[in-house]
Design a protein around this motif. Structure first.
Motif, PDB file in Angstrom:
ATOM      1  N   PRO A  10       0.803  -1.230   0.000  1.00  0.00           N
ATOM      2  CA  PRO A  10       0.000   0.000   0.000  1.00  0.00           C
ATOM      3  C   PRO A  10       0.839   1.285   0.000  1.00  0.00           C
ATOM      4  O   PRO A  10       0.338   2.358  -0.312  1.00  0.00           O
ATOM      5  CB  PRO A  10      -0.808  -0.110   1.313  1.00  0.00           C
ATOM      6  CG  PRO A  10      -0.846  -1.575   1.609  1.00  0.00           C
ATOM      7  CD  PRO A  10       0.469  -2.116   1.130  1.00  0.00           C
ATOM      8  N   ARG A  11       2.146   1.170   0.313  1.00  0.00           N
ATOM      9  CA  ARG A  11       3.037   2.346   0.240  1.00  0.00           C
ATOM     10  C   ARG A  11       4.038   2.202  -0.913  1.00  0.00           C
ATOM     11  O   ARG A  11       3.921   2.868  -1.940  1.00  0.00           O
ATOM     12  CB  ARG A  11       3.752   2.540   1.587  1.00  0.00           C
ATOM     13  CG  ARG A  11       4.476   3.869   1.744  1.00  0.00           C
ATOM     14  CD  ARG A  11       5.834   3.959   1.088  1.00  0.00           C
ATOM     15  NE  ARG A  11       6.764   2.917   1.526  1.00  0.00           N
ATOM     16  CZ  ARG A  11       7.942   2.695   0.924  1.00  0.00           C
ATOM     17  NH1 ARG A  11       8.308   3.408  -0.131  1.00  0.00           N
ATOM     18  NH2 ARG A  11       8.739   1.726   1.349  1.00  0.00           N
ATOM     19  N   ASP A  12       4.982   1.281  -0.784  1.00  0.00           N
ATOM     20  CA  ASP A  12       6.029   1.146  -1.800  1.00  0.00           C
ATOM     21  C   ASP A  12       5.407   0.766  -3.146  1.00  0.00           C
ATOM     22  O   ASP A  12       5.879   1.174  -4.214  1.00  0.00           O
ATOM     23  CB  ASP A  12       7.039   0.080  -1.368  1.00  0.00           C
ATOM     24  CG  ASP A  12       8.409   0.286  -1.973  1.00  0.00           C
ATOM     25  OD1 ASP A  12       8.520   1.095  -2.897  1.00  0.00           O
ATOM     26  OD2 ASP A  12       9.367  -0.375  -1.529  1.00  0.00           O
ATOM     27  N   GLY A  13       4.336  -0.039  -3.073  1.00  0.00           N
ATOM     28  CA  GLY A  13       3.654  -0.450  -4.300  1.00  0.00           C
ATOM     29  C   GLY A  13       2.879   0.679  -4.939  1.00  0.00           C
ATOM     30  O   GLY A  13       3.186   1.126  -6.044  1.00  0.00           O
ATOM     31  N   MET A 207      15.415  -7.384   5.207  1.00  0.00           N
ATOM     32  CA  MET A 207      15.833  -7.282   3.803  1.00  0.00           C
ATOM     33  C   MET A 207      14.640  -6.883   2.938  1.00  0.00           C
ATOM     34  O   MET A 207      13.538  -7.435   3.108  1.00  0.00           O
ATOM     35  CB  MET A 207      16.431  -8.603   3.331  1.00  0.00           C
ATOM     36  CG  MET A 207      17.796  -8.861   3.926  1.00  0.00           C
ATOM     37  SD  MET A 207      18.988  -7.643   3.315  1.00  0.00           S
ATOM     38  CE  MET A 207      20.408  -8.035   4.303  1.00  0.00           C
ATOM     39  N   HIS A 208      14.880  -5.954   2.019  1.00  0.00           N
ATOM     40  CA  HIS A 208      13.818  -5.337   1.215  1.00  0.00           C
ATOM     41  C   HIS A 208      14.253  -5.437  -0.255  1.00  0.00           C
ATOM     42  O   HIS A 208      15.039  -4.615  -0.735  1.00  0.00           O
ATOM     43  CB  HIS A 208      13.707  -3.887   1.695  1.00  0.00           C
ATOM     44  CG  HIS A 208      12.746  -3.006   0.975  1.00  0.00           C
ATOM     45  ND1 HIS A 208      11.543  -2.605   1.504  1.00  0.00           N
ATOM     46  CD2 HIS A 208      12.815  -2.385  -0.231  1.00  0.00           C
ATOM     47  CE1 HIS A 208      10.921  -1.795   0.668  1.00  0.00           C
ATOM     48  NE2 HIS A 208      11.677  -1.642  -0.402  1.00  0.00           N
ATOM     49  N   PHE A 209      13.752  -6.471  -0.927  1.00  0.00           N
ATOM     50  CA  PHE A 209      14.200  -6.707  -2.303  1.00  0.00           C
ATOM     51  C   PHE A 209      13.149  -6.300  -3.329  1.00  0.00           C
ATOM     52  O   PHE A 209      11.997  -6.750  -3.255  1.00  0.00           O
ATOM     53  CB  PHE A 209      14.532  -8.188  -2.511  1.00  0.00           C
ATOM     54  CG  PHE A 209      15.746  -8.644  -1.732  1.00  0.00           C
ATOM     55  CD1 PHE A 209      17.014  -8.191  -2.076  1.00  0.00           C
ATOM     56  CD2 PHE A 209      15.608  -9.505  -0.661  1.00  0.00           C
ATOM     57  CE1 PHE A 209      18.130  -8.603  -1.350  1.00  0.00           C
ATOM     58  CE2 PHE A 209      16.719  -9.924   0.066  1.00  0.00           C
ATOM     59  CZ  PHE A 209      17.987  -9.474  -0.282  1.00  0.00           C
ATOM     60  N   HIS A 210      13.575  -5.492  -4.282  1.00  0.00           N
ATOM     61  CA  HIS A 210      12.756  -5.268  -5.480  1.00  0.00           C
ATOM     62  C   HIS A 210      13.142  -6.360  -6.470  1.00  0.00           C
ATOM     63  O   HIS A 210      14.247  -6.902  -6.422  1.00  0.00           O
ATOM     64  CB  HIS A 210      13.001  -3.852  -6.029  1.00  0.00           C
ATOM     65  CG  HIS A 210      12.322  -2.800  -5.203  1.00  0.00           C
ATOM     66  ND1 HIS A 210      11.118  -2.244  -5.543  1.00  0.00           N
ATOM     67  CD2 HIS A 210      12.655  -2.255  -4.005  1.00  0.00           C
ATOM     68  CE1 HIS A 210      10.747  -1.381  -4.613  1.00  0.00           C
ATOM     69  NE2 HIS A 210      11.665  -1.361  -3.658  1.00  0.00           N
ATOM     70  N   ASP A 211      12.184  -6.688  -7.367  1.00  0.00           N
ATOM     71  CA  ASP A 211      12.375  -7.892  -8.186  1.00  0.00           C
ATOM     72  C   ASP A 211      12.649  -7.563  -9.654  1.00  0.00           C
ATOM     73  O   ASP A 211      12.282  -8.332 -10.540  1.00  0.00           O
ATOM     74  CB  ASP A 211      11.134  -8.796  -8.055  1.00  0.00           C
ATOM     75  CG  ASP A 211      11.450 -10.230  -8.446  1.00  0.00           C
ATOM     76  OD1 ASP A 211      12.619 -10.639  -8.348  1.00  0.00           O
ATOM     77  OD2 ASP A 211      10.521 -10.942  -8.871  1.00  0.00           O
ATOM     78  N   GLY A 249       8.436  -3.455  -8.975  1.00  0.00           N
ATOM     79  CA  GLY A 249       7.935  -3.572  -7.616  1.00  0.00           C
ATOM     80  C   GLY A 249       8.799  -4.441  -6.720  1.00  0.00           C
ATOM     81  O   GLY A 249       9.751  -5.092  -7.158  1.00  0.00           O
ATOM     82  N   ASN A 250       8.388  -4.450  -5.461  1.00  0.00           N
ATOM     83  CA  ASN A 250       9.009  -5.369  -4.508  1.00  0.00           C
ATOM     84  C   ASN A 250       8.629  -6.783  -4.913  1.00  0.00           C
ATOM     85  O   ASN A 250       7.661  -6.993  -5.628  1.00  0.00           O
ATOM     86  CB  ASN A 250       8.439  -5.143  -3.098  1.00  0.00           C
ATOM     87  CG  ASN A 250       8.700  -3.761  -2.591  1.00  0.00           C
ATOM     88  OD1 ASN A 250       7.969  -2.839  -2.900  1.00  0.00           O
ATOM     89  ND2 ASN A 250       9.748  -3.604  -1.822  1.00  0.00           N
ATOM     90  N   VAL A 251       9.348  -7.730  -4.396  1.00  0.00           N
ATOM     91  CA  VAL A 251       8.971  -9.134  -4.581  1.00  0.00           C
ATOM     92  C   VAL A 251       7.532  -9.318  -4.087  1.00  0.00           C
ATOM     93  O   VAL A 251       7.115  -8.710  -3.108  1.00  0.00           O
ATOM     94  CB  VAL A 251       9.972 -10.038  -3.818  1.00  0.00           C
ATOM     95  CG1 VAL A 251       9.973  -9.771  -2.325  1.00  0.00           C
ATOM     96  CG2 VAL A 251       9.718 -11.506  -4.101  1.00  0.00           C
TER      97      VAL A 251
HETATM   98 MG    MG Z   1      11.357   0.014  -1.869  1.00  0.00          MG
END
Ligand code: MG
Ligand code: HMG
Length: 299
Positions: A10-13, A207-211, A249-251
């Motif tokens: 709802p935020r990063d996305g 850990m914060h992974f974008h894909d 986006g994030n994973v």
């Molecule tokens: Mg991010």
């Protein structure tokens, strides 16, 4: 074994989606996520609406969620991104109890994302953290571009560790390490993770992974093998970063949950309800999301 997942969709996305979500739609999405057992989430951000229009109205959203949604569930941690004292004052006025401060490992990304140098961002974060302390608000931390920067390329481990240590000194309850543009590989993740673990207690490392390059699950597995137990992910794989061109986006949360459950690792999340939420999102957005699980029949 149990892993903690923080839902950042709802935020990063949404911050980087073309589709405009009304406050009511953001509220419905969050309600659906809570139904799936999500306990830790980022509903929005108190950033400039000129810089990130999709996060406008996060104050209104929080007030509505507090009134009619969060009260139905126990132990929800709702964290809002805050870049400066103006955002922090809005958080306080809205009754927020948990905020996230954020910094960059590289000067160029700090400028593009927050219009200031790393040094200035620390001055702003000092103000935010002091306001949080006075108001008994918990503070989470984010460090971006830890594996690579869209403007500076490769980022040295020593640079990341130096900024990470300074951020940790703010007393953040968790520090999330962002692969902002999805350039990390498992070998690199293992190397940096071990060095971070020598600096920061393991339970506080996220850990914060974008894909972007399809490596996020492999990178999660590499972190997991090193002992990391906290991950950020985004429903459906929504989003990206408005100041990191090409970043996807994030994973996807459901893909992470599926991998973990298959391996016997608990998450407390309901996979079917997560997939239902993604399919509902895809319908309302009129596009397929990167999620793998949403495309297959669940048995
Ligand atoms: Mg991010
Ligand atoms: P600025 O334009 O330099 O701000 O932006 P300013 O202090 O010069 O003020 C200019 C105007 O903005 C003023 O209004 C302020 O009141 C207003 P005016 O007088 O012109 O009417 N303003 C604000 N309004 C609402 N909320 C605020 C706020 N602050 C100032 N908080 C600023 C500086 C930091 C505000 C801006 O650059 C900004 O909002 N940046 C945030 C960008 C962002 O949200 N990026 C995405 C999140 S980070 C991310 O995604 C990475 C992460 O996922 C981890 C990873 O993947 O690596 C966390």
């Amino acid at each position: 074994m149990k892993v903690k997942i923080t839902e950042v969709g709802p935020r990063d996305g949404l911050q980087n989606e073309k589709s405009v979500f009304s406050i009511a739609q953001r509220k419905t999405l969050i309600n659906d996520l809570l139904k799936a057992g999500v306990k830790h989430l980022e509903p929005g951000a108190f950033v400039s609406p000129v810089w990130v229009p999709r996060m406008a109205g996060s104050d209104k959203l929080h007030k509505q969620l507090s009134k009619s949604v969060f009260s139905k569930y126990k132990n929800i941690r709702a964290t809002y991104l805050v870049p400066n004292a103006i955002g922090m004052q809005t958080a306080i006025d809205s009754g927020v109890k948990d905020v996230a401060i954020f910094a960059s490992s590289t000067e160029a990304f700090a400028q593009r994302n927050t219009n200031c140098s790393i040094k200035e961002s620390f001055e702003r974060m000092t103000e935010v953290v002091n306001m949080a302390k006075q108001n008994k608000i918990k503070v989470r931390g984010y460090l971006s571009t830890v594996f690579g920067c869209p403007y500076e390329g490769k980022v040295s481990e020593s640079k990341v560790l130096k900024v990470a240590e300074k951020m940790f000194d703010f007393g953040v309850y968790e520090l999330s390490f962002g692969d902002t543009i999805g350039v990390a590989n498992p070998k690199q993740v293992r190397s940096l993770t071990k060095k971070i673990q020598a600096l920061i207690p393991n339970e506080k490392i996220v850990m914060h992974f974008h894909d972007t390059r399809g490596m996020a699950l492999a990178n999660i597995l590499a972190s997991l093998d090193c002992g990391v137990k906290n991950f950020d992910s985004s429903i459906g794989g929504l989003g990206g970063c408005p100041y990191a061109e090409g970043a996807t986006g994030n994973v996807a949360t459901e893909d992470v949950v599926n991998m973990l459950h298959q391996m016997g690792v608990k998450t407390g999340l309901d996979l079917e309800q997560l997939v239902k939420t993604t399919r509902k999102l895809e319908k309302s957005m009129g596009r397929a999301l990167p999620s793998k699980l949403s495309k297959i029949k669940l048995s």
